[in-house]
Design an enzyme around this catalytic site. Sequence first.
Site, PDB file in Angstrom:
ATOM      1  CE  LYS A 133      -7.232  -2.243   6.701  1.00  0.00           C
ATOM      2  NZ  LYS A 133      -7.411  -0.780   6.674  1.00  0.00           N
ATOM      3  CG  ASP A 175     -10.513  -1.025   4.849  1.00  0.00           C
ATOM      4  OD1 ASP A 175     -10.817  -1.468   5.976  1.00  0.00           O
ATOM      5  OD2 ASP A 175      -9.417  -0.443   4.650  1.00  0.00           O
ATOM      6  CE  LYS A 200      -4.604   0.103   0.339  1.00  0.00           C
ATOM      7  NZ  LYS A 200      -5.275  -0.737   1.351  1.00  0.00           N
ATOM      8  CE  LYS A 233      -4.044   3.825   2.065  1.00  0.00           C
ATOM      9  NZ  LYS A 233      -5.259   3.256   2.661  1.00  0.00           N
ATOM     10  N   GLY A 254      -3.879  -4.080   6.186  1.00  0.00           N
ATOM     11  CA  GLY A 254      -2.870  -3.742   7.189  1.00  0.00           C
ATOM     12  C   GLY A 254      -3.192  -2.410   7.834  1.00  0.00           C
ATOM     13  CG  ASP A 308      -7.776   2.252   0.504  1.00  0.00           C
ATOM     14  OD1 ASP A 308      -8.938   2.713   0.609  1.00  0.00           O
ATOM     15  OD2 ASP A 308      -7.180   1.700   1.449  1.00  0.00           O
ATOM     16  CB  SER A 348      -0.886  -0.018   1.247  1.00  0.00           C
ATOM     17  OG  SER A 348      -1.628   1.180   1.339  1.00  0.00           O
ATOM     18  CD  GLU A 364      -8.720  -1.018   0.638  1.00  0.00           C
ATOM     19  OE1 GLU A 364      -7.750  -1.230  -0.121  1.00  0.00           O
ATOM     20  OE2 GLU A 364      -8.635  -1.091   1.867  1.00  0.00           O
TER      21      GLU A 364
HETATM   22  O1  OSB Z   1      -7.189   1.728   4.433  1.00  0.00           O
HETATM   23  O2  OSB Z   1      -5.976   0.010   4.241  1.00  0.00           O
HETATM   24  C1  OSB Z   1      -6.160   1.139   4.716  1.00  0.00           C
HETATM   25  C2  OSB Z   1      -3.092   2.219   6.726  1.00  0.00           C
HETATM   26  C3  OSB Z   1      -3.699   2.890   7.766  1.00  0.00           C
HETATM   27  C4  OSB Z   1      -5.064   3.008   7.785  1.00  0.00           C
HETATM   28  C5  OSB Z   1      -5.830   2.459   6.760  1.00  0.00           C
HETATM   29  C6  OSB Z   1      -5.243   1.761   5.726  1.00  0.00           C
HETATM   30  C7  OSB Z   1      -3.842   1.671   5.696  1.00  0.00           C
HETATM   31  C8  OSB Z   1      -3.108   1.044   4.621  1.00  0.00           C
HETATM   32  C9  OSB Z   1      -1.719   0.557   4.933  1.00  0.00           C
HETATM   33  O3  OSB Z   1      -3.493   0.971   3.480  1.00  0.00           O
HETATM   34  C10 OSB Z   1      -1.595  -0.904   4.932  1.00  0.00           C
HETATM   35  C11 OSB Z   1      -0.258  -1.304   5.508  1.00  0.00           C
HETATM   36  O4  OSB Z   1       0.732  -1.183   4.788  1.00  0.00           O
HETATM   37  O5  OSB Z   1      -0.194  -1.715   6.684  1.00  0.00           O
HETATM   38 MG    MG Z   2      -8.330   0.616   3.087  1.00  0.00          MG
END
Ligand code: OSB
Ligand code: MG
Length: 369
Positions: free
Chosen positions: A263, A239, A162, A164, A291, A189, A136, A214
Site C-alpha cells: 500500500k 499487510d 477477498k 474479511k 487499497g 484478511d 475486498s 492476510e
Molecule cells: O486491510 O486491506 C485492508 C480497507 C481499509 C483498511 C484496510 C484494508 C481495507 C481493504 C479494502 O481491504 C480495500 C479496498 O477495497 O480499498
Molecule cells: Mg489488509
Amino acid sequence: MKIDRIVLRQLRMPLVHFFETSFGRTYHRDIIIVEVVSDGLSGWGEVTAGENPFYNEEWTGSAWPIARDYAAPAVLHKELGSANDVAPLTAHIRGHNMARGGLEAAIWDLEARQAGKPLWQHIGGGHRREIPCGVSIGIQDSVPQLIEKIERELKAGYRRIKMKIKPGWDVDVVRQVRERFPDILLMVDANSAYRLADIAHLKELDAFHLMMMEQPLGHDEIIDHATLQAQLETPICLDECIRSAHQAEQALRMKAGRIINIKLGRVGGFREAKRVHDVAQANGVPVWCGGMLESGIGRAHNIALATLPNFTLPGDVSASKRYWKRDIIVPEVETTSHGTIAVRDAAGFGYEIDHDFLREVTVREEVVG
Ligand code: OSB
Ligand code: MG
C-alpha cells in the site's frame, strides 16, 4: 523543481455500502487530498489514513497536522532534484507514513505532469497495460448477504475474492463460501484480529485451499507470523506489518510470509513502495496492490503502481462505483468485463479532477506556503 504552495483539503464522502473489518465498520470516508503547486502546475496525492487509528496509528485527524506542520514545511520552497528526493526529506518524522506518502505521491504526479508523461511511466512501471483486479468484501450481517455480494462481483468479472474475517466470522463462513464457490480464487484478511494462541483455529482454514491469509496476527508482529507460517499450509500475506523495504527484507528472511500486499500510503509513498517491490522480487515473492477505500486520486496512483513487474497477483484496486455514487475524477475508474483496469496514457495520474464536485465535498481547506 520548487514547490510554491501546498493545499490540503479534507473531503467527506459517504460510501455506497458500509465496509466492515475486524476493527470496525465505516459508513463514510474523511479523506485528505494534497495538492502541490509549482510554477502554476498542480500535482495531486491522497493521504490514505482511515477515520480512526485502528488499521494503524494514523487517522484523518492526526494526518492533517502532520502533513501541515511537519511534512509540507520540509519540502516547501526547497530546490528538489526530483520526486525521488522527497521521502528522505520527511524521513525524520517517526511513523505517519500515510501523511508523508500523500505529499510524496503528489510530487511524483506533479513531476510526471511537468514531463508530460503518464505517472506509471514516470515511476518506472508500464510492465502491463491492464492491471488484474480483485475485490475486498467486508464482514456482512449474514452469510447469504455475503454470498450474494460475491456472486455479484464474480458476475462483474473480478478475478479474486477477498473476504474479511474476525473471531466469530471465520471458519464456518469460509466453509459455506467454499461450498458455494468451489473453484474461485479466494482469500481472507483478518486485519490483525488473532494471536499465536489461535494457531489451531487458524489451521482449520488450510482445508479451504485459500490463495492466502492476510495479516492474521498483530499489526507490528513479524516474529509470530514466522512461527505461524511454519505451521500453516496457506501462504501468509503481510499487510500492516510491512512499513518499509527494510521490514520487508527482515520479514522475508524470517519466512514470516510468502506474499506482500503493498500500500502506497502505508510505506510512505512511491520511493519506498518501489523498494518493497524490489525486495520482494529479489526474494521470488509476488506482491499485489492493496487499497484503503480511496477516492479516484489515490485509486489512480494505485493503478500506476500496479504496473510494476512484480505486481503479478490481482489486487484490491477496483471500480469507483463500488465505493462512490460520484467520484472526484473523470472518467471514474472502470473495469473491463474480464476483471482488469486499463491503464491510461494522459500525463500524471491519467484522469481529470472534477473540480466542481471536489469543492462540493470539501469540508476543510488550508494553504501552506
Ligand atoms: O486491510 O486491506 C485492508 C480497507 C481499509 C483498511 C484496510 C484494508 C481495507 C481493504 C479494502 O481491504 C480495500 C479496498 O477495497 O480499498
Ligand atoms: Mg489488509
